[in-house]
Write an enzyme that holds these catalytic residues in place. Structure first.
Site, mmCIF file in Angstrom:
data_model
loop_
_atom_site.group_PDB
_atom_site.id
_atom_site.type_symbol
_atom_site.label_atom_id
_atom_site.label_comp_id
_atom_site.label_asym_id
_atom_site.label_seq_id
_atom_site.Cartn_x
_atom_site.Cartn_y
_atom_site.Cartn_z
ATOM 1 N N GLY A 96 0.911 -1.542 0.228
ATOM 2 C CA GLY A 96 0.034 -0.060 -0.259
ATOM 3 C C GLY A 96 0.895 1.667 0.263
ATOM 4 O O GLY A 96 1.956 1.211 -0.478
ATOM 5 N N ARG A 97 0.128 2.579 0.840
ATOM 6 C CA ARG A 97 1.259 4.030 0.461
ATOM 7 C C ARG A 97 2.615 2.945 0.962
ATOM 8 O O ARG A 97 3.246 4.072 1.070
ATOM 9 C CB ARG A 97 -0.167 4.731 0.894
ATOM 10 C CG ARG A 97 -0.929 5.023 0.481
ATOM 11 C CD ARG A 97 -2.067 6.049 0.909
ATOM 12 N NE ARG A 97 -2.905 6.241 0.759
ATOM 13 C CZ ARG A 97 -4.202 5.988 0.454
ATOM 14 N NH1 ARG A 97 -4.678 5.550 1.124
ATOM 15 N NH2 ARG A 97 -5.641 6.809 0.086
ATOM 16 N N ILE A 98 2.609 3.113 2.468
ATOM 17 C CA ILE A 98 3.209 2.976 3.392
ATOM 18 C C ILE A 98 4.636 1.632 2.262
ATOM 19 O O ILE A 98 5.369 2.342 2.523
ATOM 20 C CB ILE A 98 3.387 2.417 4.380
ATOM 21 C CG1 ILE A 98 2.228 3.512 4.954
ATOM 22 C CG2 ILE A 98 4.565 1.821 5.904
ATOM 23 C CD1 ILE A 98 1.073 2.975 6.857
ATOM 24 N N ARG A 155 -2.395 -7.966 -2.429
ATOM 25 C CA ARG A 155 -3.320 -8.754 -2.973
ATOM 26 C C ARG A 155 -3.678 -8.666 -5.025
ATOM 27 O O ARG A 155 -4.437 -9.212 -5.908
ATOM 28 C CB ARG A 155 -5.504 -8.329 -2.415
ATOM 29 C CG ARG A 155 -5.414 -7.967 -1.091
ATOM 30 C CD ARG A 155 -6.831 -7.774 -0.220
ATOM 31 N NE ARG A 155 -5.780 -6.638 -0.084
ATOM 32 C CZ ARG A 155 -7.394 -5.314 0.161
ATOM 33 N NH1 ARG A 155 -8.404 -6.137 0.460
ATOM 34 N NH2 ARG A 155 -7.039 -4.453 0.149
ATOM 35 N N ARG A 184 0.269 -4.662 12.238
ATOM 36 C CA ARG A 184 -1.281 -5.052 12.863
ATOM 37 C C ARG A 184 -0.470 -6.090 13.878
ATOM 38 O O ARG A 184 0.100 -7.132 13.133
ATOM 39 C CB ARG A 184 -2.716 -5.121 12.659
ATOM 40 C CG ARG A 184 -3.172 -4.134 12.635
ATOM 41 C CD ARG A 184 -3.069 -2.653 13.492
ATOM 42 N NE ARG A 184 -3.491 -1.815 13.283
ATOM 43 C CZ ARG A 184 -3.780 -0.483 12.850
ATOM 44 N NH1 ARG A 184 -2.136 -0.146 13.452
ATOM 45 N NH2 ARG A 184 -4.168 0.569 12.687
ATOM 46 N N GLU A 196 -1.852 -5.252 22.992
ATOM 47 C CA GLU A 196 -1.447 -3.748 23.246
ATOM 48 C C GLU A 196 -1.527 -3.067 24.860
ATOM 49 O O GLU A 196 -2.431 -2.678 24.540
ATOM 50 C CB GLU A 196 -0.967 -2.596 22.361
ATOM 51 C CG GLU A 196 -0.280 -3.102 20.679
ATOM 52 C CD GLU A 196 0.057 -1.902 19.925
ATOM 53 O OE1 GLU A 196 -0.611 -1.992 20.290
ATOM 54 O OE2 GLU A 196 0.394 -3.005 18.988
ATOM 55 N N HIS A 229 4.549 0.539 19.409
ATOM 56 C CA HIS A 229 3.649 1.143 18.577
ATOM 57 C C HIS A 229 4.236 2.591 18.218
ATOM 58 O O HIS A 229 3.012 3.611 18.121
ATOM 59 C CB HIS A 229 2.101 1.050 18.660
ATOM 60 C CG HIS A 229 1.611 0.766 17.896
ATOM 61 N ND1 HIS A 229 0.064 0.162 17.500
ATOM 62 C CD2 HIS A 229 1.472 1.224 16.568
ATOM 63 C CE1 HIS A 229 -0.645 -0.029 16.393
ATOM 64 N NE2 HIS A 229 0.381 0.953 16.354
ATOM 65 N N ILE A 230 5.169 3.609 17.919
ATOM 66 C CA ILE A 230 5.083 3.587 17.475
ATOM 67 C C ILE A 230 5.122 5.029 15.733
ATOM 68 O O ILE A 230 6.223 6.058 15.642
ATOM 69 C CB ILE A 230 6.197 4.891 18.074
ATOM 70 C CG1 ILE A 230 7.664 4.087 17.862
ATOM 71 C CG2 ILE A 230 6.381 4.689 19.797
ATOM 72 C CD1 ILE A 230 9.138 4.339 18.448
ATOM 73 N N GLY A 231 4.872 4.441 15.513
ATOM 74 C CA GLY A 231 4.934 3.558 13.387
ATOM 75 C C GLY A 231 5.131 5.468 13.542
ATOM 76 O O GLY A 231 6.298 5.648 11.844
#
Length: 320
Positions: A157-159, A179, A239, A268, A287-289
């Site tokens: 995807g974008r990331i 996909r 995730r 979490e 979880h600091i993406g």
């Protein structure tokens, strides 16, 4: 006329909401680093016209059942697996997320996590702080090269595309599984589409950047780790539930794979006594993406712009 009432599930800077103060009445949970208790959230949702929530807030059908006048739920995240989107739709509630504004920042963190894991940066820092460095040695804390290796991105995807651009700068060969194929991305980045199993067996770095769906839940299971090279490094910045954490722990403990870098977990916050945290060959982040000041402010502004659009009778910028 009474202004719409918007409840925000964490304390955020007053400067963020000030430009919207003429349009809405705001109330925030008073703590920035603790979730709003469920009973308080239920009480607030009963009277709220709009909700600005965090990815850790469970916006399920039971909560939506008491949302008597809710028009919009703005989620401070790209993913929205914390929200029962179907139940919201049935009730005519618009759900929005925050794509695009966090893409580059999250890609920065993902690649930084890859580099820190490969070069054992956290372990090396601890080595000095524990006063263990007594002599120079040829293979002291020897890690793995990144340049000219093969990166396998699951979820283009974008990331994923942003991470691939960074990998290209390191001269890496880029494989991806998605996909659907992205032919323009293949042309631009010289990326190669691969089926999932091929990607696992060939890649030196395997990255999970997929959204959490029924299809991707625990896609990285015992079988997946068995397919990887013994020198492979696994990175998860999507995730936590995309991974069978027991299988990952076993793969790391038995050196079935070399190392892992994790920013997300099934449950979490993860605790210090969690089995994965105890491993030397695992780098664990909380979880600091997308966590930079600039990006988090941009995400909050997008949430508020989406809310404002809905109450103005316009289409939100980023509906789910």
């Amino acid at each position: 006329m009474t202004k719409p009432y918007i409840y925000i599930t964490r304390k955020i800077p007053d400067a963020i909401i000030h430009p919207y103060a003429d349009q809405f009445d705001f109330k925030m949970w008073e703590k920035a680093d603790e979730p709003v208790p469920r009973d308080i959230l239920l009480k607030e949702v009963e009277r709220a016209d709009g909700l600005l929530c965090m990815l850790s807030d469970n916006i399920d059908e039971a909560l939506l059942n008491v949302a008597n006048q809710m028009k919009v739920v703005a989620n401070l995240a790209v993913g929205y697996d914390n929200i029962d989107v179907a139940a919201a739709k049935d009730r005519g509630i618009t759900v929005t997320n925050t794509p695009d504004v966090l893409t580059e920042t999250t890609a920065d963190l993902t690649f930084a996590l890859l580099m820190a894991t490969a070069r054992r940066i956290v372990e090396a820092d601890s080595y000095i702080k524990k006063d263990l460095w007594k002599n120079w040695a040829p293979y002291l804390l020897a890690g793995s090269d990144i340049h000219h290796k093969t990166i396998g991105i699951v979820g283009m995807g974008r990331i994923g595309e942003a991470v691939a651009r960074r990998a290209k700068g390191f001269g890496m060969s880029i494989l991806y599984h998605n996909r659907s194929r992205h032919y323009e991305t293949e042309k631009e980045l010289q990326a190669t589409y691969a089926d999932f199993n091929e990607l696992l067996t060939v890649s030196d770095f395997v990255l999970s950047l997929v959204p959490l769906t029924k299809e991707t839940e625990q896609i990285f299971d015992r079988y997946a780790f068995e397919q990887m090279k013994s020198s492979a490094i696994f990175i998860n910045a999507s995730r936590g539930a995309t991974v069978d954490e027991d299988a990952l722990f076993e793969a790391l403990q038995t050196n079935q794979i070399q190392a892992a870098g994790l920013d997300v977990y099934t449950e979490e916050p993860i605790q210090a006594n969690h089995s994965l945290v105890q491993l030397d060959n695992t780098v664990c982040l909380p979880h600091i993406g997308s966590s930079t000041g600039e990006t988090r402010s941009a995400m909050l502004n997008l949430c508020l712009d989406n809310i404002a659009a809905v109450f103005s009778g316009n289409a939100p910028k980023t509906p789910v």
